[in-house]
Enzyme design. Structure first.
Site, short mmCIF file in Angstrom:
data_model
loop_
_atom_site.label_atom_id
_atom_site.label_comp_id
_atom_site.label_asym_id
_atom_site.label_seq_id
_atom_site.Cartn_x
_atom_site.Cartn_y
_atom_site.Cartn_z
N ASP A 43 23.73 33.14 88.85
CA ASP A 43 23.03 33.85 90.09
C ASP A 43 24.07 33.12 91.08
O ASP A 43 23.92 31.51 91.19
CB ASP A 43 21.59 34.14 90.36
CG ASP A 43 21.55 34.88 91.67
OD1 ASP A 43 22.30 35.59 91.98
OD2 ASP A 43 20.58 35.66 91.85
N HIS A 84 47.91 43.04 95.77
CA HIS A 84 49.04 42.86 94.92
C HIS A 84 50.19 43.55 94.97
O HIS A 84 50.78 43.23 94.65
CB HIS A 84 48.19 43.40 93.58
CG HIS A 84 47.90 44.95 93.67
ND1 HIS A 84 46.73 45.58 93.75
CD2 HIS A 84 48.87 45.87 92.76
CE1 HIS A 84 47.37 46.92 93.47
NE2 HIS A 84 48.34 47.24 92.43
N GLU A 124 48.52 59.55 92.48
CA GLU A 124 48.34 59.10 91.45
C GLU A 124 47.89 59.81 90.14
O GLU A 124 47.12 61.48 91.11
CB GLU A 124 47.15 57.94 91.65
CG GLU A 124 47.40 57.09 92.30
CD GLU A 124 46.67 55.55 92.68
OE1 GLU A 124 46.50 54.36 92.71
OE2 GLU A 124 45.49 55.99 92.89
N ASP A 128 40.78 51.88 100.55
CA ASP A 128 41.41 51.37 99.02
C ASP A 128 42.74 51.18 99.25
O ASP A 128 43.14 50.22 98.19
CB ASP A 128 40.64 52.33 98.19
CG ASP A 128 41.39 51.79 96.81
OD1 ASP A 128 41.01 51.12 96.03
OD2 ASP A 128 41.48 52.52 95.95
N HIS A 131 47.71 48.39 100.97
CA HIS A 131 49.09 48.58 100.51
C HIS A 131 50.39 49.18 101.09
O HIS A 131 51.45 49.17 101.42
CB HIS A 131 48.54 48.83 99.10
CG HIS A 131 47.98 48.71 98.34
ND1 HIS A 131 47.98 47.49 98.09
CD2 HIS A 131 47.20 49.23 97.67
CE1 HIS A 131 46.47 47.44 97.32
NE2 HIS A 131 46.31 48.23 96.75
N LYS A 136 44.65 60.45 95.11
CA LYS A 136 44.10 60.26 93.47
C LYS A 136 43.78 62.34 92.72
O LYS A 136 43.75 63.45 93.85
CB LYS A 136 43.00 59.90 93.46
CG LYS A 136 42.50 58.66 92.98
CD LYS A 136 41.72 57.65 92.48
CE LYS A 136 42.02 56.23 93.12
NZ LYS A 136 42.67 55.61 92.45
C1 BG6 Z 1 44.50 49.18 93.63
C2 BG6 Z 1 43.09 50.59 94.26
O1 BG6 Z 1 43.68 48.66 94.74
O2 BG6 Z 1 45.70 49.68 93.97
C3 BG6 Z 1 43.68 51.44 93.58
O3 BG6 Z 1 41.62 50.01 94.22
C4 BG6 Z 1 44.30 52.37 92.75
O4 BG6 Z 1 42.45 52.79 93.49
C5 BG6 Z 1 45.48 50.79 93.00
O5 BG6 Z 1 44.33 53.41 92.18
C6 BG6 Z 1 47.58 51.33 93.19
O6 BG6 Z 1 47.41 50.23 92.33
P1 BG6 Z 1 48.99 50.13 91.43
O7 BG6 Z 1 49.32 48.60 91.49
O8 BG6 Z 1 48.73 49.98 90.22
O9 BG6 Z 1 50.25 51.05 91.95
#
Ligand code: BG6
Length: 472
Positions: free
Chosen positions: A92, A175, A213, A232, A237, A323
């Protein structure tokens, strides 16, 4: 020194918090395997989680993850090498003994990287636990998104992180910055000279960025309820993509100079007002597992930004993500203004078909530059054609492989600095909690029709197609 040649010291162990979680399963374990395959991971990896697993259970999870998410285990030697690097600590995060056990498992490591692939509400606890156990000295910490949930919480998280780690040891991961196609935006802009003269308010009429998406929140409903689309993917991003498209040439070729230019862009973006934003929610979202029956969370968001700078004054930037939309595609569309003189019957100011530059970032990467060319015959009329200047190359590294490798080797180039993260929150802060309820939209559509009004005066939304053809 170039942005690719940062001098750093490599970490000598990796502690992966949240090793039993979804992110580790889908992204991080495949990235570790890819790093082992190219000889870039030879240090011990200590997996940490609450589950009372033994090493054999972790090994089984790793095998399953690779079978599901790396296609297949195509290099047995590397697979066994990865297993041999793994250790497991169950505990934990509120219990100091967990950190004592991690210290023991890290053995003689003197410069570990701690990767926090855990729910955001645990970040501060784990960072403080690392500090109290003496595990922060000469160490690095990689913090997953979302980094805070508004400006105040991002500041607080930064304060806590800085009470334990210096800024140079904190790696805020997004990312998107590790994606080849997104790294190429920076390269394409500043490795070429033809773009710069037109890359401004005099030639560009508007910019659209779509991250669509075709799937819903799947099993992530409970997490998604705490974020929504704006937090999100837009605050991080999509804003990073805006910054790379909009920033001034960095004065030096080092990561800090690029971050400094990004911060200038975030600070020049006008904080959002309700009129700049349309929120949507797909029908049936409230029946998804983990979602509240009267949820106010947006699964779609469209917004209009303005960058108050010499280069971008008056150019609207339209961002949209959602989404359960018509298809999965991520694309940037930079619309150019029509030529000043209407010389031909089909001049862009008449036909509406202006030149543009299109960056498809996913699912394929390509850059298309549209220009008009004459049709054969006597008449001076033509068609819009695309010149392709880039299409994807096979064998690209995954973002997680690249970013994990960079964190272990101490390269900050593709991570977000404290001031950039806070400046990005400043833009969205005014509309995070004060906003009208989201409009419902049909699954498989392009979002609520109310989003059209936002962009009506600039020709409407452009719906990207998948691959090397323009959408409509
Ligand atoms: C993530 C989000 O950071 O990025 C997700 O939490 C999203 O909701 C995703 O689907 C999109 O990333 P990628 O690389 O799949 O386009």
């Amino acid at each position: 020194m170039t942005i690719n040649q940062k001098q750093t010291v490599r970490s000598d162990a990796l502690a992966l918090f949240g090793v039993t979680g979804d992110l580790a399963y889908k992204m991080i374990i495949p990235a570790l395997y890819a790093l082992v395959k190219r000889g870039a991971l030879t240090i011990p990896v200590v997996g940490v989680a609450l589950e009372k697993w033994d090493l054999a259970q972790l090994h089984a999870r790793v095998k399953d993850s690779l079978q599901q998410h790396s296609g297949r285990i195509d290099d047995k030697k590397s697979f066994h090498k990865l297993l041999s690097l793994l250790r497991y600590v169950s505990g934990d995060y509120a219990n100091p003994e967990t950190f004592t056990a991690i210290k023991k498992a890290l053995g003689g490591a003197r410069r570990p990287t701690h990767y926090l692939a855990i729910p955001p509400f645990l970040f501060e606890k784990v960072i403080q636990g690392l500090g109290a156990a003496g595990l922060a000295k000469d160490a690095r910490v990689v913090v997953e998104k979302p980094f805070g949930r508004d400006l105040a919480s991002a500041r607080e998280l930064n304060r806590v992180a800085h009470s334990v780690f210096p800024e140079g040891a904190i790696f805020r991961i997004d990312h998107y910055l590790g994606k080849e196609a997104i790294m190429n935006i920076l390269y394409f802009r500043f490795a070429n000279s033809f773009l710069e003269p037109i890359w401004n308010r005099n030639y560009i009429s508007s910019v659209q960025i779509t991250l669509a998406e075709d799937f819903g929140v799947k099993t992530r409903g409970a997490f998604y309820e705490t974020v929504g689309c704006l937090r999100d993917v837009i605050q991080n991003h999509l804003f990073q993509i805006v910054a790379l498209l909009a920033l001034e040439p960095p004065t030096r070729q080092d990561p800090d100079a690029i971050q400094t230019e990004k911060v200038k862009i975030f600070r020049a973006i006008r904080p959002l007002a309700s009129a700049d934003l349309v929120r949507g929610q797909y029908t049936g979202y409230q029946n998804e597992p983990g979602v509240a029956k009267n949820s106010d969370v947006e699964t779609f968001c469209a917004l209009r930004l303005f960058i108050d700078s010499w280069r971008w004054e008056g150019v609207p930037w339209y961002l949209r993500s959602g989404k359960k939309l018509a298809r999965s595609v991520n694309e940037v569309m930079v619309e150019l203004k029509p030529p000043p003189q209407k010389l031909f019957d089909d001049s862009p100011s008449v036909s509406g078909q202006t030149n543009y530059l299109r960056f498809q970032l996913a699912p394929h990467s390509s850059i298309g530059l549209a220009a008009r060319v004459k049709q054969k015959g006597k008449k001076f009329i033509g068609d819009q054609k695309e010149l392709f200047v880039l299409e994807e190359e096979p064998g690209e590294q995954s973002p997680y492989e690249r970013l994990l490798g960079d964190a272990i080797s101490g390269d900050h180039t593709l991570f977000t600095r404290e001031d950039a993260s806070e400046a990005a929150w400043t833009i969205v802060d005014p509309v995070l909690s004060k906003h009208p309820r989201p409009f419902l939209y049909r699954r498989g559509s392009w979002g609520p029709k109310e989003a059209n009004a936002l962009i009506a005066k600039d020709g409407g939304w452009y719906n990207p197609a998948v691959g090397s053809i323009k959408g409509g």
